[in-house]
Scaffold this active site. Structure first.
Site, PDB file in Angstrom:
ATOM      1  CG  HIS A  45     -21.578  25.774  -3.898  1.00  0.00           C
ATOM      2  ND1 HIS A  45     -21.812  24.948  -4.980  1.00  0.00           N
ATOM      3  CD2 HIS A  45     -21.475  27.024  -4.382  1.00  0.00           C
ATOM      4  CE1 HIS A  45     -21.848  25.689  -6.071  1.00  0.00           C
ATOM      5  NE2 HIS A  45     -21.646  26.936  -5.742  1.00  0.00           N
TER       6      HIS A  45
ATOM      7  CB  CYS B 204      -0.889   0.054   1.235  1.00  0.00           C
ATOM      8  SG  CYS B 204      -1.536  -1.528   1.768  1.00  0.00           S
TER       9      CYS B 204
ATOM     10  CD  GLU C 241     -21.928  21.705  -4.784  1.00  0.00           C
ATOM     11  OE1 GLU C 241     -22.918  22.313  -4.375  1.00  0.00           O
ATOM     12  OE2 GLU C 241     -20.927  22.265  -5.287  1.00  0.00           O
TER      13      GLU C 241
END
Ligand code: NDP
Length: 462
Positions: free
Chosen positions: A439, A48, A444
């Site tokens: 936003h 990883c 969103e």
């Protein structure tokens, strides 16, 4: 006088073994951990962590291209593989040191040796021939790439292990497989400028993932220039002119590559561990069989992580280690919870996912609402990059619980971590709808998908 040399002996110094050893030692237990290669195990040393560093390295060419739309002129860029390897090695050595420090600062004993069981309480350290005894034993020896020993020429191929130490960046590479490792490395090598071909036996890569993730990632990889040979497997690998390798596939394709990498799953490291001597049960794949508390059929011997072949993910091994501590040393029997494991594939674009795929949910529930948004992330408006981001929520219509969340695009892995918390808490679609958007952000979209894109009834899209 204590009956045994140690309260706990851990075989394997990877993520799971070191966690179990370190925490037990911090509780005052007399602990030893044996590691035959390097402390840190696959994840830190050749999995990883170095992989993610390679992902960063390979994504720069796209950043350079994207910069132009924002007014930057990036000069001619060059890449030096040896610098990447040296810097990566330095970081891995640092992390290895931290793993060792975690053990030594808690007074755990470290043995740099292979360890094998002699009997239920005795372990032989093969480096010296010394034997030690322990009340409890944890086997956390992990796994290794399937060498595909029946494949003619398999010895000429590399696995992910060698990919981290290649002397030179190959000119071309053929990668066999369609899982995590094959897909991540195909993107890494392609990003670093290697002519990359993936050969996969199925019709779509990443067979265990949601269909939309698979199709969209695959399309994006092909659009970048990664060649994918579907429904084919390597039949033989031979030496060709120079240092190249000639590969013949089942479908009759004969091509030459500088390297061939096999990424066809991983197998448990259980050979010659002395398991048969002690009578520790293994399954048909050679993995150690454990109960719901990671105990083997032998009362004082536990196994955790990849060697049990349940879920081959580092955080799962660490979680299993913590459950072992609770169960064995805190008198609080705790079974590892393998439900709703968030996961990421560090492909380019990235996958982040948690919960059921649409196909799985279609079988489990009578009716689903599927919410799906596909859009160009804001960053790519000026960069001009065509790549789309995809977000998908799978909702059980009966109780509006979100049973699967799937994301393809920048930082999808980071989002999967947060989505994992919400699904674990039993989030409903109404909770998403009640949540204010951040936003402007890509995420969103997750809270602004008001009507289902489609429904699934009895497994069929309607
Ligand atoms: P995977 O299980 O992810 O994928 C194995 C691939 O090999 C699949 O595409 C499978 O095909 C194919 N395959 C298996 N056997 C054969 C065969 N005999 N002939 C042809 N194809 C075959 O394994 P990986 O090796 O990619 O990774 C091992 C594990 O490591 C992963 O399962 C994952 O748990 C972990 N990992 C996690 C990462 C992360 O969290 N980002 C990154 C890397 C690894 P099919 O799908 O058709 O069965």
């Amino acid at each position: 006088m204590a009956a045994y040399d140690f309260d706990l002996f851990v075989i394997g110094g990877g993520s799971g073994g070191v966690r179990a050893g370190r925490v037990a030692a911090s509780m005052g237990k007399r602990v030893a951990v044996a590691e035959e290669y390097r402390f840190g195990g696959t994840c830190v040393i050749r999995g990883c962590v170095p992989k993610k560093l390679f992902v960063y390295a390979s994504s720069f060419p796209e950043h350079f291209e994207d910069a132009e739309g924002y007014g930057w002129q990036v000069g001619e860029s060059t890449f030096d593989w040896k610098t990447l390897i040296a810097n990566k090695d330095k970081e891995i050595a640092r992390l290895e040191g931290l793993y060792q420090k975690g053990l030594s600062s808690n007074d755990a004993t470290m043995f740099k040796s292979r360890a094998e069981l002699v009997d239920q309480h005795t372990i032989c350290l093969t480096a010296t021939g010394e034997t030690v005894t322990a009340e409890k034993i944890v086997i956390a020896v992990g796994g290794r790439p399937n060498p595909m020993s029946n494949l003619p020429g398999h010895e000429l191929c590399i696995s992910s292990n060698e990919a981290f130490h290649l002397e030179e960046l190959p000119k071309s590479i053929l990668i066999a497989g369609g899982g995590y490792i094959a897909v991540e490395f195909a993107n890494i090598f392609h990003g670093l400028g290697v002519e990359t071909t993936l050969i996969y036996r199925g019709t779509e890569i990443l067979s265990k993932f949601d269909e939309d993730l698979r199709t969209n990632l695959q399309d994006a990889m092909i659009a970048k220039g990664i060649n994918i040979q579907f429904e084919d497997v390597i039949e033989k690998v031979e030496k060709a002119a120079g240092n190249d390798l000639r590969v013949t596939t089942k479908n009759g394709d004969v091509s030459e590559y500088s390297q061939v990498m096999l990424a066809l799953g991983r197998i448990a490291n259980t050979e010659s561990l002395g398991l048969e001597k002690v009578g520790v049960e293994t399954n048909a794949r050679g993995a150690i069989v454990v109960d719901e508390y990671n105990k083997t059929n032998i009362d004082n011997i536990y196994a955790l992580g990849d060697v049990t072949d349940k879920v081959q993910l580092t955080p799962v091994a660490i979680h299993e280690a913590m459950c072992f501590i609770e169960t064995v040393y805190k008198d609080n029997p705790t079974s590892p919870d393998h439900e709703l494991i968030p996961t990421a594939v560090f492909s380019q674009p990235e996958i982040g996912t948690v919960g059921m795929t649409e196909a799985e949910a279609g079988k489990a529930f009578e009716e689903l609402e599927v919410y799906r948004a596909q859009f160009r992330p804001m960053r790519h408006t000026l960069s001009g990059r065509e790549e789309k981001m995809m977000m998908k929520l799978i909702v059980n219509a009966a109780d509006r619980k979100v049973v699967g969340a799937h994301i393809l695009g920048p930082d999808a892995g980071e989002l999967a971590q947060v989505l994992g918390v919400t699904l674990k808490a039993g989030v409903t679609k109404d909770d998403f709808d009640r949540t204010m958007a951040v936003h402007p952000s890509a995420s969103e979209e997750l809270v602004t998908m008001y009507s289902p894109t489609y429904r699934v009834k009895n497994g069929e899209r309607v």
